[in-house]
Design a protein around this motif. Structure first.
Motif, PDB file in Angstrom:
ATOM      1  N   UNK A  49      45.048  31.130  34.662  1.00  0.00           N
ATOM      2  CA  UNK A  49      46.085  31.921  35.321  1.00  0.00           C
ATOM      3  C   UNK A  49      45.445  32.738  36.428  1.00  0.00           C
ATOM      4  N   UNK A  50      46.272  33.190  37.372  1.00  0.00           N
ATOM      5  CA  UNK A  50      45.745  34.003  38.460  1.00  0.00           C
ATOM      6  C   UNK A  50      46.836  34.893  39.014  1.00  0.00           C
ATOM      7  N   UNK A  57      52.678  38.209  42.217  1.00  0.00           N
ATOM      8  CA  UNK A  57      52.429  36.869  42.738  1.00  0.00           C
ATOM      9  C   UNK A  57      51.415  36.201  41.825  1.00  0.00           C
ATOM     10  N   UNK A  58      51.886  35.311  40.967  1.00  0.00           N
ATOM     11  CA  UNK A  58      51.034  34.759  39.919  1.00  0.00           C
ATOM     12  C   UNK A  58      51.144  33.240  39.855  1.00  0.00           C
ATOM     13  N   UNK A  59      50.186  32.648  39.176  1.00  0.00           N
ATOM     14  CA  UNK A  59      50.179  31.207  38.969  1.00  0.00           C
ATOM     15  C   UNK A  59      49.583  30.901  37.601  1.00  0.00           C
ATOM     16  N   UNK A  60      50.014  29.785  37.025  1.00  0.00           N
ATOM     17  CA  UNK A  60      49.558  29.408  35.688  1.00  0.00           C
ATOM     18  C   UNK A  60      49.236  27.921  35.629  1.00  0.00           C
ATOM     19  N   UNK A  70      49.757  36.778  32.872  1.00  0.00           N
ATOM     20  CA  UNK A  70      48.751  37.577  33.568  1.00  0.00           C
ATOM     21  C   UNK A  70      49.446  38.779  34.195  1.00  0.00           C
ATOM     22  N   UNK A  71      48.799  39.915  34.110  1.00  0.00           N
ATOM     23  CA  UNK A  71      49.334  41.114  34.742  1.00  0.00           C
ATOM     24  C   UNK A  71      48.158  41.958  35.212  1.00  0.00           C
ATOM     25  N   UNK A  78      42.354  47.000  36.381  1.00  0.00           N
ATOM     26  CA  UNK A  78      42.291  46.095  35.235  1.00  0.00           C
ATOM     27  C   UNK A  78      43.317  44.981  35.365  1.00  0.00           C
ATOM     28  N   UNK A  79      42.894  43.785  34.962  1.00  0.00           N
ATOM     29  CA  UNK A  79      43.806  42.650  34.858  1.00  0.00           C
ATOM     30  C   UNK A  79      43.837  42.221  33.402  1.00  0.00           C
ATOM     31  N   UNK A  80      44.986  41.766  32.967  1.00  0.00           N
ATOM     32  CA  UNK A  80      45.192  41.408  31.570  1.00  0.00           C
ATOM     33  C   UNK A  80      45.635  39.949  31.467  1.00  0.00           C
ATOM     34  N   UNK A  81      45.364  39.376  30.319  1.00  0.00           N
ATOM     35  CA  UNK A  81      45.905  38.058  30.002  1.00  0.00           C
ATOM     36  C   UNK A  81      46.465  38.131  28.591  1.00  0.00           C
TER      37      UNK A  81
END
Length: 123
Positions: A49-50, A57-60, A70-71, A78-81
Motif C-alpha cells: 500500500x502507499x 491519495x492512496x493505492x493498494x 493505509x493512513x 507517522x504512517x499506519x497500516x
C-alpha cells in the motif's frame, strides 16, 4: 536524510488484525509519499500500500484491497497500516519506505527504508 522506524508487528491467528506504525524523522514528513512493502522468506519484496504526500491519495495491491488501510498523521510524522482478515500467506517482514511527493508501487523508486517489522500469521 529520513529515518524510518516500524513497529506493531507480531503474531496473530488467521483472520486477525494488526496495525503497523512507521515513525519518520529528519525531514518534512508531509513532503513525502509513504509506502508499505513486504517480503516473505524466499520471495521478492512486494508492494502492499502507499500514500502520497497529499492525505487521502492512496493505492493498494489487489490482494489487500478492502482488508488493509493505509493512513498518515502528518502532525505525528507517522504512517499506519491497518491489516484486517490476515492470512497465513501474508507472513512476512513488513517495511515502510519514503520518497518525495507521489507514491509508487515500485520499491526501486523509494529512497528511504525502515528496518522492517515481522508479521506472522498462523493458521
Amino acid at each position: 536524510q529520513v529515518q524510518l522506524v516500524e513497529s506493531g508487528g507480531g503474531s496473530v491467528q488467521a483472520g486477525g488484525s494488526l496495525r503497523l506504525s512507521c515513525a519518520a524523522s529528519g525531514r518534512t514528513f508531509s513532503n513525502y509519499a509513504m509506502g508499505w512493502f513486504r517480503q516473505a522468506p524466499g520471495k521478492e519484496r512486494e508492494f502492499v500500500a502507499a500514500s502520497s504526500s497529499r492525505v487521502g491519495n492512496t493505492a493498494y495491491a489487489g490482494s489487500v484491497k478492502g482488508r488493509f488501510t493505509i493512513s498518515r498523521d502528518n502532525a505525528k510524522n507517522t504512517v499506519y497500516l491497518q491489516m484486517n482478515s490476515l492470512k497465513p500467506e501474508e507472513t512476512a517482514v513488513y517495511y515502510c519506505a519514503a520518497r518525495l511527493f507521489q507514491y509508487s508501487d515500485d520499491d526501486r523508486e523509494y529512497d528511504y527504508w525502515g528496518q522492517g517489522t515481522q508479521v506472522t500469521v498462523s493458521s
